[in-house]
Design a protein around this motif. Sequence first.
Motif, PDB file in Angstrom:
ATOM      1  N   ARG A 164       0.855  -1.192   0.000  1.00 24.49           N
ATOM      2  CA  ARG A 164       0.000   0.000   0.000  1.00 24.49           C
ATOM      3  C   ARG A 164       0.889   1.240   0.000  1.00 24.49           C
ATOM      4  O   ARG A 164       1.875   1.315   0.748  1.00 24.49           O
ATOM      5  CB  ARG A 164      -0.904   0.020   1.221  1.00 24.49           C
ATOM      6  N   SER A 165       0.511   2.224  -0.827  1.00 26.27           N
ATOM      7  CA  SER A 165       1.255   3.487  -0.877  1.00 26.27           C
ATOM      8  C   SER A 165       0.267   4.645  -0.859  1.00 26.27           C
ATOM      9  O   SER A 165      -0.716   4.653  -1.618  1.00 26.27           O
ATOM     10  CB  SER A 165       2.124   3.559  -2.138  1.00 26.27           C
ATOM     11  N   ASN A 166       0.538   5.607   0.024  1.00 26.43           N
ATOM     12  CA  ASN A 166      -0.286   6.818   0.127  1.00 26.43           C
ATOM     13  C   ASN A 166       0.497   8.012  -0.401  1.00 26.43           C
ATOM     14  O   ASN A 166       1.708   8.134  -0.148  1.00 26.43           O
ATOM     15  CB  ASN A 166      -0.696   7.086   1.578  1.00 26.43           C
ATOM     16  N   TYR A 167      -0.202   8.886  -1.112  1.00 28.80           N
ATOM     17  CA  TYR A 167       0.444  10.121  -1.602  1.00 28.80           C
ATOM     18  C   TYR A 167      -0.046  11.287  -0.762  1.00 28.80           C
ATOM     19  O   TYR A 167      -1.252  11.524  -0.652  1.00 28.80           O
ATOM     20  CB  TYR A 167       0.142  10.359  -3.074  1.00 28.80           C
ATOM     21  N   VAL A 168       0.925  12.015  -0.180  1.00 30.85           N
ATOM     22  CA  VAL A 168       0.640  13.100   0.754  1.00 30.85           C
ATOM     23  C   VAL A 168       1.058  14.421   0.116  1.00 30.85           C
ATOM     24  O   VAL A 168       2.162  14.542  -0.429  1.00 30.85           O
ATOM     25  CB  VAL A 168       1.389  12.895   2.090  1.00 30.85           C
ATOM     26  N   VAL A 169       0.182  15.415   0.213  1.00 27.11           N
ATOM     27  CA  VAL A 169       0.451  16.726  -0.375  1.00 27.11           C
ATOM     28  C   VAL A 169      -0.319  17.779   0.403  1.00 27.11           C
ATOM     29  O   VAL A 169      -1.289  17.458   1.109  1.00 27.11           O
ATOM     30  CB  VAL A 169       0.059  16.742  -1.873  1.00 27.11           C
ATOM     31  N   VAL A 170       0.103  19.024   0.257  1.00 26.39           N
ATOM     32  CA  VAL A 170      -0.628  20.147   0.845  1.00 26.39           C
ATOM     33  C   VAL A 170      -1.630  20.637  -0.189  1.00 26.39           C
ATOM     34  O   VAL A 170      -1.231  21.183  -1.226  1.00 26.39           O
ATOM     35  CB  VAL A 170       0.326  21.288   1.248  1.00 26.39           C
ATOM     36  N   PRO A 171      -2.933  20.446   0.029  1.00 21.23           N
ATOM     37  CA  PRO A 171      -3.915  20.897  -0.962  1.00 21.23           C
ATOM     38  C   PRO A 171      -3.862  22.416  -1.131  1.00 21.23           C
ATOM     39  O   PRO A 171      -3.735  23.162  -0.162  1.00 21.23           O
ATOM     40  CB  PRO A 171      -5.258  20.444  -0.369  1.00 21.23           C
ATOM     41  N   SER A 172      -3.963  22.856  -2.365  1.00 23.92           N
ATOM     42  CA  SER A 172      -3.940  24.279  -2.671  1.00 23.92           C
ATOM     43  C   SER A 172      -4.598  24.505  -4.020  1.00 23.92           C
ATOM     44  O   SER A 172      -5.002  23.554  -4.703  1.00 23.92           O
ATOM     45  CB  SER A 172      -2.502  24.816  -2.686  1.00 23.92           C
ATOM     46  N   ARG A 173      -4.664  25.782  -4.380  1.00 21.88           N
ATOM     47  CA  ARG A 173      -5.219  26.120  -5.686  1.00 21.88           C
ATOM     48  C   ARG A 173      -4.373  25.518  -6.804  1.00 21.88           C
ATOM     49  O   ARG A 173      -4.896  25.125  -7.857  1.00 21.88           O
ATOM     50  CB  ARG A 173      -5.280  27.646  -5.825  1.00 21.88           C
ATOM     51  N   GLU A 174      -3.060  25.429  -6.586  1.00 21.66           N
ATOM     52  CA  GLU A 174      -2.172  24.907  -7.615  1.00 21.66           C
ATOM     53  C   GLU A 174      -2.332  23.400  -7.815  1.00 21.66           C
ATOM     54  O   GLU A 174      -2.037  22.877  -8.895  1.00 21.66           O
ATOM     55  CB  GLU A 174      -0.716  25.222  -7.265  1.00 21.66           C
ATOM     56  N   THR A 175      -2.777  22.673  -6.799  1.00 23.74           N
ATOM     57  CA  THR A 175      -2.931  21.220  -6.927  1.00 23.74           C
ATOM     58  C   THR A 175      -4.253  20.825  -7.566  1.00 23.74           C
ATOM     59  O   THR A 175      -4.445  19.653  -7.893  1.00 23.74           O
ATOM     60  CB  THR A 175      -2.819  20.555  -5.544  1.00 23.74           C
ATOM     61  N   HIS A 176      -5.161  21.785  -7.742  1.00 15.49           N
ATOM     62  CA  HIS A 176      -6.457  21.472  -8.345  1.00 15.49           C
ATOM     63  C   HIS A 176      -6.273  21.048  -9.801  1.00 15.49           C
ATOM     64  O   HIS A 176      -5.490  21.635 -10.555  1.00 15.49           O
ATOM     65  CB  HIS A 176      -7.362  22.701  -8.262  1.00 15.49           C
ATOM     66  N   LYS A 177      -6.969  19.985 -10.174  1.00 16.54           N
ATOM     67  CA  LYS A 177      -6.962  19.417 -11.517  1.00 16.54           C
ATOM     68  C   LYS A 177      -5.601  18.852 -11.923  1.00 16.54           C
ATOM     69  O   LYS A 177      -5.342  18.646 -13.116  1.00 16.54           O
ATOM     70  CB  LYS A 177      -7.422  20.445 -12.554  1.00 16.54           C
TER      71      LYS A 177
END
Length: 497
Positions: free
Chosen positions: A203-216
Motif C-alpha cells: 500500500r502506498s499513500n500520496y501526501v500533499v498540501v492541498p492548494s489552488r495549484e494542486t487542483h486538476k
Amino acid sequence: MLASVWIVLLAVNIEAGDGQSVQMDSIKSGFVGSQVELRCIFVNSNPPVKISQVTWQKFLNGTKQNVAIANPSLGVSVLPPFKERVTFKQAAVRHRTPSLEDTTIMFSNLRLSDEAAYICEYTTFPAGNRENMVNLTVFARPQTRMTLTTPTIVARPQKRKMTVATCLSANGKPQSVIKWDTRLKGEATFQETQNANGTVTVRSNYVVVPSRETHKQKLTCIITYNNERITDSVVLNVQYEPEVKIEGFDGNWYLDRQDVSLTCKADANPPVTVYQWKVVNGSLPSTVEILNNSLIFKGAVTYELAGTYVCAATNGIGTRTGLIQVNVTEFPNNPPPGGPEIPQEQHNAGAVIGGAVGGVVLLAAAATLLFVFLRRRQRTFKGDYSTKKQVFGNGYSKAGGLPAHPPIPNNLQYPDDSDDEKKPAQIAVTGGFEASERDFDGDAEDLKRPYFTVDEGESRDYDERTLAFQYDPETEIADDMVSQTDGSVISKKEWYV
C-alpha cells in the motif's frame, strides 16, 4: 584374476543396456486460477520392459502425497483434493487396454497450495521403478486499485499535509513495486504486509498540501509486478477560497474619458456566488452601475472616481478580497503607438524619479547662476578694501543713506596731498593731464564707474587718464565699516565727502 574382470564387464553391460528413462520439465509455473501442463513420458528400452503402474505424487516438506494413479488392470484414479482439477492428457491412458508411455497430467484452476514438487514414478518389470520430478510455482496476480482518499479535498489556510490518494497492490505473489508519476510536489509513504498464504500486500499513500495549484493535477500510480506494468490515474478535485484580482484600470484615467469600468475576476472552486464592492473610506460614485461582477462608470471620468476599490468574492469555502487604487489625472497619459500600456506602478515610479531629477537640475542651475554672479562681481571690483592706494573714477562711491553729490564737471584736477580737505578745481590746459593731446570725454568709461582699488603688488599699468592719490592708511576697526547695497562691507575711509 580373469574371472573378476569378466564380472565387472558384465555389470557395465547390464547398466548400459538399461535404457529406460522418464522425461519431464524441471520447472513449470502458472497463475492462480489458470491451467498448467505437467509432462511425463516414459522412454522404454529395447527389448521393452513391462509397465505395471504409473503414480503421480506431490512432494512437499519431505512428505509425499498421491495425486493420480494409472494401472493397466485397474484403470485410472485421481485422489482428493485433486479429483476435480487433475486429468490425464492422453485419452489412451483411460482405455481398457491403456498405453502408459505418456502420462502427462493437466492441472486446472491452480491454487496457491498447489505449489510444490511433483514426482512421476513408473513401476516396471523386471527393471523396477523409474521416476523424475518437476517443480511447480504458482503466482498470484495482485488486485490493484487507486482511489482518492476523499471525493472532496479542501485547501485550508493552515496549509496542512493530507493523504489525497492511495495505490494498492493486494495479495500478490511475488510482491509488487509501486511508484508515483505526477507534477505535484508531495511525498509517498509505503507499507508491506505479508499474508498467511504467502502473498504480499503493498500500500502506498500520496501526501500533499492541498492548494489552488494542486487542483486538476493528474496523479498516476505505477505498479510493477513480475515484469508487468500496471498504471492507474486520478485527477485531484481541490476546493479552495477565491483568488481575487480587479481588472480595468490601465493607469490612464483622465478627466472626461468615457467608458471606463472595473471587473472583479476570481479563481475559485466551487465558483463564486456573491460579489460585493466598496470604496475604502468612502462610498461608490453616484454614476456607477453594478453589473454582476463589474462596475460600469457612466458618463465622463471625474475626480469623484478616484479612490481604493475593494471587491469581496464568496464561494462555499470562504471569502477573499482584492483591491485596486484608482487615480484620475487631468490630462491623458498616452503610451507610444502600438506600445503596451504603462501600469500605474510604473507611473508612480516615473513621477518619483522625475521629481528627483528635476530637483537635481534645479540645484545645479541655482549653483551656476550664483557662480556667474560672483564672477561678475569679481571682475567689476578687483582687490580688497584694505589697500593703501585708491584709484578713482568719478571720485565717489555709492552707499545708501548718504546725500547725493552735486554733478562734477568734466575736467577736474586734484591738488597734491595735504591735510586740508581735497577740493576739486578746474583743470588747466597745462595741468596734471596732457590736455593738449586729448580732453576727457564726459561719457568715458572711467568716469562712469565707481572707484576701484589696486593692490600694491599688482602689476597693472594705468594710462595718463588715471589720477592716483596715495593716503596713509588709518587703523581699521570694526566700527569703521559701512554696508554696501551689493551686500559687501567697506571702510569709512573709502568715503569722500
